[in-house]
Motif scaffolding. Structure first.
Motif, short mmCIF file in Angstrom:
data_model
loop_
_atom_site.label_atom_id
_atom_site.label_comp_id
_atom_site.label_asym_id
_atom_site.label_seq_id
_atom_site.Cartn_x
_atom_site.Cartn_y
_atom_site.Cartn_z
N TRP A 216 0.90 -0.86 0.17
CA TRP A 216 0.14 0.41 -0.47
C TRP A 216 1.23 1.21 -0.09
O TRP A 216 0.78 1.98 -1.29
CB TRP A 216 -0.85 0.00 1.19
N GLY A 217 1.85 0.93 0.54
CA GLY A 217 2.50 2.35 0.97
C GLY A 217 3.24 2.43 -0.77
O GLY A 217 3.61 4.19 -0.67
N ALA A 218 3.56 1.80 -1.19
CA ALA A 218 4.58 2.17 -1.95
C ALA A 218 3.25 2.10 -3.32
O ALA A 218 4.13 2.91 -4.21
CB ALA A 218 5.24 0.49 -2.83
N GLU A 219 2.16 1.78 -3.67
CA GLU A 219 1.32 2.19 -4.06
C GLU A 219 1.33 3.96 -3.86
O GLU A 219 0.75 4.14 -4.90
CB GLU A 219 -0.39 1.65 -4.35
N GLN A 220 1.22 4.11 -2.54
CA GLN A 220 0.97 5.68 -2.37
C GLN A 220 2.41 6.34 -3.14
O GLN A 220 1.82 8.14 -4.01
CB GLN A 220 0.34 6.01 -0.57
N TRP A 221 3.14 6.23 -3.02
CA TRP A 221 4.30 6.61 -3.21
C TRP A 221 4.85 6.13 -4.28
O TRP A 221 4.89 7.69 -5.36
CB TRP A 221 6.16 6.80 -2.47
N VAL A 222 4.52 5.27 -5.49
CA VAL A 222 4.52 5.55 -6.75
C VAL A 222 3.40 4.87 -7.64
O VAL A 222 3.14 4.00 -7.30
CB VAL A 222 5.91 4.08 -6.74
N PRO A 223 2.06 5.83 -7.91
CA PRO A 223 1.01 5.24 -8.23
C PRO A 223 1.42 4.12 -9.63
O PRO A 223 0.08 3.51 -9.82
CB PRO A 223 0.17 6.45 -8.33
N ASP A 224 2.46 4.55 -10.30
CA ASP A 224 2.58 3.46 -11.87
C ASP A 224 3.31 2.29 -11.22
O ASP A 224 4.41 2.31 -10.93
CB ASP A 224 3.03 4.39 -12.56
N PRO A 225 2.65 1.16 -11.68
CA PRO A 225 3.21 0.28 -10.96
C PRO A 225 4.46 -0.42 -12.11
O PRO A 225 4.75 -1.75 -11.88
CB PRO A 225 2.02 -1.22 -11.30
N THR A 226 3.95 0.01 -13.18
CA THR A 226 5.18 0.18 -14.20
C THR A 226 6.86 0.25 -14.20
O THR A 226 7.78 -0.18 -14.30
CB THR A 226 4.77 0.42 -15.47
N ARG A 227 6.74 1.43 -13.04
CA ARG A 227 7.76 1.73 -12.47
C ARG A 227 8.92 1.37 -11.44
O ARG A 227 9.38 1.96 -10.81
CB ARG A 227 7.30 2.98 -12.34
N ARG A 228 7.30 0.87 -9.94
CA ARG A 228 7.80 -0.20 -9.08
C ARG A 228 9.60 -0.98 -8.74
O ARG A 228 9.97 -0.76 -8.26
CB ARG A 228 6.74 -0.12 -8.57
N GLY A 229 9.51 -1.44 -10.68
CA GLY A 229 11.42 -2.65 -10.28
C GLY A 229 11.94 -0.93 -11.11
O GLY A 229 13.36 -1.72 -11.32
N HIS A 230 11.78 0.54 -11.12
CA HIS A 230 12.90 1.09 -12.01
C HIS A 230 13.69 1.49 -10.89
O HIS A 230 13.49 1.66 -10.06
CB HIS A 230 12.14 2.62 -12.36
N PRO A 231 14.84 1.62 -11.06
CA PRO A 231 16.09 1.87 -10.58
C PRO A 231 16.12 3.47 -9.74
O PRO A 231 16.49 3.45 -8.92
CB PRO A 231 17.23 1.60 -11.63
N GLU A 232 14.93 3.64 -10.19
CA GLU A 232 14.65 5.16 -9.44
C GLU A 232 14.02 4.83 -8.69
O GLU A 232 13.95 6.18 -7.59
CB GLU A 232 14.50 6.02 -10.40
N VAL A 233 13.44 4.13 -8.47
CA VAL A 233 12.71 3.50 -6.64
C VAL A 233 12.99 2.59 -6.61
O VAL A 233 12.94 2.33 -5.28
CB VAL A 233 11.16 3.76 -7.46
N SER A 234 14.15 1.93 -6.64
CA SER A 234 13.90 0.81 -6.32
C SER A 234 15.42 0.43 -6.50
O SER A 234 15.59 -0.26 -7.27
CB SER A 234 13.31 -0.82 -7.14
N PRO A 235 16.40 0.81 -5.86
CA PRO A 235 17.41 0.67 -5.48
C PRO A 235 18.45 -0.73 -6.03
O PRO A 235 19.65 -0.97 -6.76
CB PRO A 235 18.73 1.13 -4.62
N LEU A 236 17.71 -2.13 -5.46
CA LEU A 236 18.44 -3.04 -5.92
C LEU A 236 18.13 -3.80 -7.19
O LEU A 236 19.32 -4.21 -8.09
CB LEU A 236 17.26 -4.43 -5.36
#
Length: 316
Positions: A216-236
């Motif tokens: 839920w927190g990730a959805e609030q911060w990064v509403p676009d689900p396709t971006r949540r695996g991007h290095p700019e939000v997921s350093p891993l």
């Protein structure tokens, strides 16, 4: 079903806390919302014993965008500046929720601590919090603390989603070619917003923080689900982790975020970044703020502060 608590790895107080949360976990974050979660967190913070007395505490704004912050200075002469980024799923947490932890950190390390009041989701989605943290770190690394009597190196420390922000800020500063903090300390960090690591399934419930609350927190911060695996939000997911400052990564055994923190430490080491990594046995997510509840959690926090002290000895 969550695995039983092994009392040999924690203590009676932490075991009782976990069992109480299992009996009555309360409504999920997505059913409550950010406003009510923040209100409830303020109530809990006010109910905790106040933090230890410290020589100087001051609320101020720093950097070119006047980001709010709180400065803790344990003495007139401090050895370094720790820029502290609080946790809270990018949506909750503030200067009050981590006030006690920051006081303990300053007193145990002899460093000044600057706790950052960065913008939170959902009102301010990504990249607002990263922008704020980068601005504060640029200011601090460039000697901004000199006006408040702070000398010595700057390190950045983040807890949970604050660990995510610390890692992202260091990656951005590295990519810009600007000066970096002398070190980074990541405690139970979010490093993979896809939440695809095994511990997010094996410890999805029953250990305080739930995987759904993190989602839920990730959805609030990064509403676009396709971006949540991007290095700019997921350093891993960064292609290259080379060139980052010496790092301490602390994970907790019973934490849905454990595996992504462990994986980030391994990737840093593979990139030849000096890394100290420890998985705290018996601990749950957020142990850094559970010192008044559990002697075992308090001792785990003391070990983190000792790690910070050792790192400061190396970079000073």
């Amino acid at each position: 079903m969550a695995e039983p608590v092994d009392p040999s790895l924690a203590d009676a107080e932490l075991t009782a806390f976990i069992e109480a949360v299992r009996r009555d976990p309360g409504p999920p974050a997505r059913a409550v919302g950010a406003v009510e979660l923040r209100r409830a967190q303020r109530v809990r913070a006010e109910a905790r014993p106040p933090g230890p007395e410290i020589a100087h505490v001051e609320d101020l704004t720093v950097g070119p965008t006047a980001v709010g912050a709180r400065l803790y200075r344990p003495s007139a002469a401090v050895r370094a500046l720790v820029v502290f980024l609080h946790g809270g799923m990018w949506t909750i947490g503030d200067l009050e929720s981590h006030d006690r932890a920051c006081r303990r950190l300053a007193l145990r390390t002899g460093a000044a601590v600057l706790s950052v009041d960065f913008r939170r989701a959902p009102e301010h989605p990504w990249p607002a919090a990263v922008d704020d943290c980068v601005d504060v770190l640029r200011w601090a690394v460039a000697g901004g603390g000199a006006g408040t009597g702070i000398a010595g190196p700057t390190v950045v420390m983040g807890d949970s989603s604050g660990g995510n922000l610390a890692a992202l800020a260091c990656l951005r500063l590295r990519d810009e070619g600007g000066p970096l903090p002398a070190a980074q300390i990541l405690v139970c960090p979010n490093t993979d917003l896809t939440l695809s690591r095994p511990s997010t399934r094996s410890m999805a419930t029953g250990w305080g923080l739930t995987t759904d609350d993190v989602a839920w927190g990730a959805e609030q911060w990064v509403p676009d689900p396709t971006r949540r695996g991007h290095p700019e939000v997921s350093p891993l997911h960064a292609v290259d982790l080379g060139g980052l400052p010496p790092t301490v990564v602390i994970t907790a055994e019973h934490d849905p975020l454990r595996d992504e923190g462990d994986a980030y430490a391994a990737r840093l080491a593979a990139a030849e970044v000096p890394v100290r990594h420890r998985r705290e046995a018996g601990m749950i997510h957020g142990f850094l703020t559970l010192d008044t509840l559990s002697p075992a959690a308090a001792a785990a926090g003391e070990r983190v502060f000792a790690d910070v002290t050792d790192l400061l000895d190396q970079v000073n």
